[in-house]
Design a protein around this motif. Structure first.
Motif, PDB file in Angstrom:
ATOM      1  N   VAL A 142       0.846  -1.196   0.000  1.00 24.25           N
ATOM      2  CA  VAL A 142       0.000   0.000   0.000  1.00 24.25           C
ATOM      3  C   VAL A 142       0.883   1.249   0.000  1.00 24.25           C
ATOM      4  N   PRO A 143       0.322   2.389  -0.360  1.00 32.89           N
ATOM      5  CA  PRO A 143       1.095   3.638  -0.278  1.00 32.89           C
ATOM      6  C   PRO A 143       1.538   3.907   1.150  1.00 32.89           C
ATOM      7  N   SER A 144       2.735   4.413   1.309  1.00 31.99           N
ATOM      8  CA  SER A 144       3.270   4.669   2.645  1.00 31.99           C
ATOM      9  C   SER A 144       2.445   5.689   3.415  1.00 31.99           C
ATOM     10  N   ASN A 145       1.718   6.519   2.694  1.00 34.68           N
ATOM     11  CA  ASN A 145       0.830   7.473   3.332  1.00 34.68           C
ATOM     12  C   ASN A 145      -0.189   6.757   4.218  1.00 34.68           C
ATOM     13  N   ILE A 146      -0.667   5.612   3.759  1.00 31.53           N
ATOM     14  CA  ILE A 146      -1.602   4.805   4.549  1.00 31.53           C
ATOM     15  C   ILE A 146      -0.905   4.234   5.779  1.00 31.53           C
ATOM     16  N   ALA A 147       0.305   3.749   5.574  1.00 32.49           N
ATOM     17  CA  ALA A 147       1.059   3.166   6.686  1.00 32.49           C
ATOM     18  C   ALA A 147       1.316   4.192   7.790  1.00 32.49           C
ATOM     19  N   ARG A 148       1.645   5.415   7.394  1.00 32.74           N
ATOM     20  CA  ARG A 148       1.974   6.449   8.384  1.00 32.74           C
ATOM     21  C   ARG A 148       0.746   6.894   9.182  1.00 32.74           C
ATOM     22  N   ASN A 149      -0.427   6.622   8.648  1.00 30.36           N
ATOM     23  CA  ASN A 149      -1.639   7.082   9.322  1.00 30.36           C
ATOM     24  C   ASN A 149      -2.488   5.935   9.855  1.00 30.36           C
ATOM     25  N   ASN A 150      -1.866   4.772  10.048  1.00 34.27           N
ATOM     26  CA  ASN A 150      -2.567   3.626  10.594  1.00 34.27           C
ATOM     27  C   ASN A 150      -1.852   3.164  11.865  1.00 34.27           C
ATOM     28  N   SER A 151      -2.600   3.094  12.948  1.00 34.60           N
ATOM     29  CA  SER A 151      -1.988   2.736  14.241  1.00 34.60           C
ATOM     30  C   SER A 151      -2.548   1.429  14.802  1.00 34.60           C
ATOM     31  N   ASP A 152      -3.151   0.610  13.945  1.00 33.14           N
ATOM     32  CA  ASP A 152      -3.708  -0.662  14.395  1.00 33.14           C
ATOM     33  C   ASP A 152      -2.567  -1.571  14.872  1.00 33.14           C
ATOM     34  N   PRO A 153      -2.594  -2.023  16.131  1.00 33.84           N
ATOM     35  CA  PRO A 153      -1.497  -2.842  16.667  1.00 33.84           C
ATOM     36  C   PRO A 153      -1.373  -4.227  16.038  1.00 33.84           C
ATOM     37  N   GLU A 154      -2.439  -4.693  15.372  1.00 33.87           N
ATOM     38  CA  GLU A 154      -2.397  -6.022  14.763  1.00 33.87           C
ATOM     39  C   GLU A 154      -1.749  -6.007  13.383  1.00 33.87           C
ATOM     40  N   ILE A 155      -1.536  -4.833  12.841  1.00 32.92           N
ATOM     41  CA  ILE A 155      -1.032  -4.723  11.480  1.00 32.92           C
ATOM     42  C   ILE A 155       0.391  -4.160  11.486  1.00 32.92           C
ATOM     43  N   GLY A 156       1.236  -4.778  10.660  1.00 32.62           N
ATOM     44  CA  GLY A 156       2.608  -4.302  10.533  1.00 32.62           C
ATOM     45  C   GLY A 156       2.857  -3.707   9.159  1.00 32.62           C
ATOM     46  N   PHE A 157       3.767  -2.752   9.106  1.00 33.47           N
ATOM     47  CA  PHE A 157       4.143  -2.109   7.845  1.00 33.47           C
ATOM     48  C   PHE A 157       5.663  -2.096   7.720  1.00 33.47           C
ATOM     49  N   ILE A 158       6.155  -2.392   6.533  1.00 32.20           N
ATOM     50  CA  ILE A 158       7.579  -2.253   6.246  1.00 32.20           C
ATOM     51  C   ILE A 158       7.722  -1.414   4.991  1.00 32.20           C
ATOM     52  N   GLU A 159       8.339  -0.280   5.125  1.00 33.72           N
ATOM     53  CA  GLU A 159       8.486   0.620   3.975  1.00 33.72           C
ATOM     54  C   GLU A 159       9.545   0.083   3.015  1.00 33.72           C
ATOM     55  N   LEU A 160       9.243   0.146   1.731  1.00 35.88           N
ATOM     56  CA  LEU A 160      10.157  -0.347   0.704  1.00 35.88           C
ATOM     57  C   LEU A 160      11.068   0.795   0.251  1.00 35.88           C
ATOM     58  N   LYS A 161      12.180   0.932   0.949  1.00 30.91           N
ATOM     59  CA  LYS A 161      13.072   2.067   0.704  1.00 30.91           C
ATOM     60  C   LYS A 161      14.127   1.781  -0.365  1.00 30.91           C
ATOM     61  N   LYS A 162      14.423   0.501  -0.590  1.00 37.81           N
ATOM     62  CA  LYS A 162      15.509   0.174  -1.510  1.00 37.81           C
ATOM     63  C   LYS A 162      15.110   0.372  -2.976  1.00 37.81           C
ATOM     64  N   VAL A 163      13.845   0.191  -3.282  1.00 40.17           N
ATOM     65  CA  VAL A 163      13.395   0.309  -4.664  1.00 40.17           C
ATOM     66  C   VAL A 163      13.054   1.768  -4.957  1.00 40.17           C
ATOM     67  N   ASN A 164      13.475   2.229  -6.109  1.00 42.41           N
ATOM     68  CA  ASN A 164      13.261   3.634  -6.474  1.00 42.41           C
ATOM     69  C   ASN A 164      11.958   3.784  -7.272  1.00 42.41           C
ATOM     70  N   LEU A 165      10.850   3.433  -6.620  1.00 40.43           N
ATOM     71  CA  LEU A 165       9.538   3.559  -7.256  1.00 40.43           C
ATOM     72  C   LEU A 165       8.614   4.376  -6.364  1.00 40.43           C
ATOM     73  N   PHE A 166       7.969   5.328  -6.963  1.00 45.19           N
ATOM     74  CA  PHE A 166       7.059   6.193  -6.231  1.00 45.19           C
ATOM     75  C   PHE A 166       5.769   6.354  -7.031  1.00 45.19           C
ATOM     76  N   THR A 167       4.757   6.801  -6.353  1.00 42.21           N
ATOM     77  CA  THR A 167       3.500   7.128  -7.008  1.00 42.21           C
ATOM     78  C   THR A 167       3.209   8.605  -6.776  1.00 42.21           C
ATOM     79  N   ASP A 168       2.895   9.314  -7.852  1.00 40.07           N
ATOM     80  CA  ASP A 168       2.604  10.741  -7.752  1.00 40.07           C
ATOM     81  C   ASP A 168       1.139  10.952  -7.400  1.00 40.07           C
ATOM     82  N   VAL A 169       0.900  11.674  -6.336  1.00 44.59           N
ATOM     83  CA  VAL A 169      -0.459  12.066  -5.974  1.00 44.59           C
ATOM     84  C   VAL A 169      -0.661  13.491  -6.486  1.00 44.59           C
ATOM     85  N   SER A 170      -1.628  13.660  -7.357  1.00 48.81           N
ATOM     86  CA  SER A 170      -1.811  14.948  -8.028  1.00 48.81           C
ATOM     87  C   SER A 170      -3.196  15.523  -7.796  1.00 48.81           C
TER      88      SER A 170
END
Length: 294
Positions: A241-269
Motif C-alpha cells: 500500500v502507499p506509505s501514506n496509509i502506513a503512516r496514518n494507521n496505528s492498528d497494533p495487529e497490522i505491521g508495515f515495512i516501507e520499501l526504501k531500496k526500490v526507487n519507485l514512487f506514485t505521484d499524488v496529483s
C-alpha cells in the motif's frame, strides 16, 4: 410574452386602476392598455373585467397574479444566488478523491473551505482515478485527487506529493521485521487493487514484487484501500500500500515495512479543469499544497 407584459399586469392587478398603474410605471395609459390586451390575447384568457367605473380581476386573472408573483419572487432569488456564485460565495463544489488518501486531510480541507465559503455546498466523492478524469472532463466534479498519470487536454494536473510504498501484513501470521525479508513472501497470497480499476497502480505493484524477486500470487482483489487493509488484518493475505496509509494507521495487529531500496514512487496529483480560476479552487489547492505531509 415578454417580462414587461408581466410587470405591467402586476401593476394593474395591484392598483386595479389603469391610470394609477400607468403613473406607477411611468408610462401613459394607452400603451399600458395595449400591453394588457396583447397579454390577454397571447394567453387566450380575459384577466380583467373593466368598465368606466372599476377594474377587477377575473378568476383567471387572480390565478395568473398568484403565479406571476411567485415567479418574480423566484427570479429575485435566482438573481441573488447568481450574484453570489459570481462572487464565489454560493453554489456547489464537488471534490473527488481516491481511497488511499488519508481521510483526515479531506476532513480538514472541507472545514477550511466551509469557513472561507459558508454559502457553498461541498460534496465529496470517493472514486477511482480513471473515473475522476472522466467526471472532470464532463464537468461533474470541480477538483480531483488522483494517482498520476493523467493524459487529457481538458485537465490541468499539479503534483501534490510523491508517495512511497509499504508492505502491510498481519503480525500474528507473518513474522518479518526488515525489508531484506520481503523476498521471503513469495509463497504468500496477496490482496491487490483490481487491474481494471487502477491499471497504472496495479502495474507498479507488480514491478515492486519483481524487484524483490517474485511474482505475487494475487488471490483477492478490492477497489478500496481500507478494504484491502481490513482483508490483510483478517488474515486473507498481505499487500503493498502507499506509505501514506502506513503512516496514518496505528492498528497494533497490522505491521508495515516501507520499501526504501526500490526507487519507485506514485505521484499524488490535484486535477482541475483547464481555465478554472475560481477562488474556491485556488483556496482548496493552496490548502492542500501547504498541508503538512506526515
Amino acid at each position: 410574452m415578454e417580462l414587461r407584459h408581466l410587470k405591467y399586469f402586476l401593476a394593474v392587478a395591484e392598483e386595479l386602476n389603469f391610470t394609477k398603474a400607468a403613473e406607477k410605471l411611468c408610462i401613459s395609459q394607452p400603451p399600458l392598455s395595449r400591453q394588457i390586451i396583447e397579454l390577454e390575447t397571447e394567453i387566450g384568457a380575459r384577466l380583467f373585467h373593466r368598465n368606466n367605473k372599476k377594474v377587477i380581476l377575473t378568476e383567471a386573472g387572480k390565478y395568473f397574479e398568484k403565479e406571476v408573483t411567485a415567479l418574480f419572487q423566484d427570479l429575485e432569488q435566482i438573481t441573488i444566488k447568481t450574484k453570489k456564485i459570481a462572487q464565489n460565495v454560493s453554489g456547489e463544489f464537488s471534490i473527488a478523491y481516491i481511497s488511499s488518501i488519508y481521510s483526515g486531510v479531506i476532513s480538514e480541507l472541507i472545514q477550511h473551505l466551509k469557513a472561507a465559503f459558508p454559502y457553498v455546498s461541498f460534496k465529496l466523492f470517493e472514486i477511482s482515478t480513471t473515473k475522476q478524469i472522466s467526471a472532470l472532463e464532463l464537468g461533474k466534479i470541480d477538483l480531483g485527487i488522483i494517482r498520476s498519470p493523467v493524459k487529457s487536454p481538458k485537465i490541468k494536473s499539479q503534483l501534490w506529493f510523491q508517495d512511497g510504498f509499504s508492505v502491510v501484513y498481519n503480525k500474528k501470521l507473518i513474522q518479518i521485521t526488515t525489508e531484506e525479508e520481503i523476498s521471503d513472501l513469495k509463497e504468500e497470497t496477496f490482496v491487490f487493487f483490481n487491474k481494471d480499476y487502477a491499471p497504472h497502480y496495479h502495474e507498479v505493484l507488480l514491478e515492486l514484487c519483481a524487484f524483490y524477486g517474485f511474482t505475487p500470487k494475487v488471490v483477492h482483489e478490492s477497489n478500496n484501500i481500507n478494504s484491502i487493509v481490513q482483508l490483510v488484518k483478517n488474515g486473507l493475505g498481505i499487500s503493498i500500500v502507499p506509505s501514506n496509509i502506513a503512516r496514518n494507521n496505528s492498528d497494533p495487529e497490522i505491521g508495515f515495512i516501507e520499501l526504501k531500496k526500490v526507487n519507485l514512487f506514485t505521484d499524488v496529483s490535484l486535477i482541475t479543469s483547464k481555465g478554472d480560476e475560481s477562488e474556491i479552487t485556488k483556496s482548496a489547492i493552496n490548502f492542500l499544497l501547504n498541508f503538512p505531509k506526515k
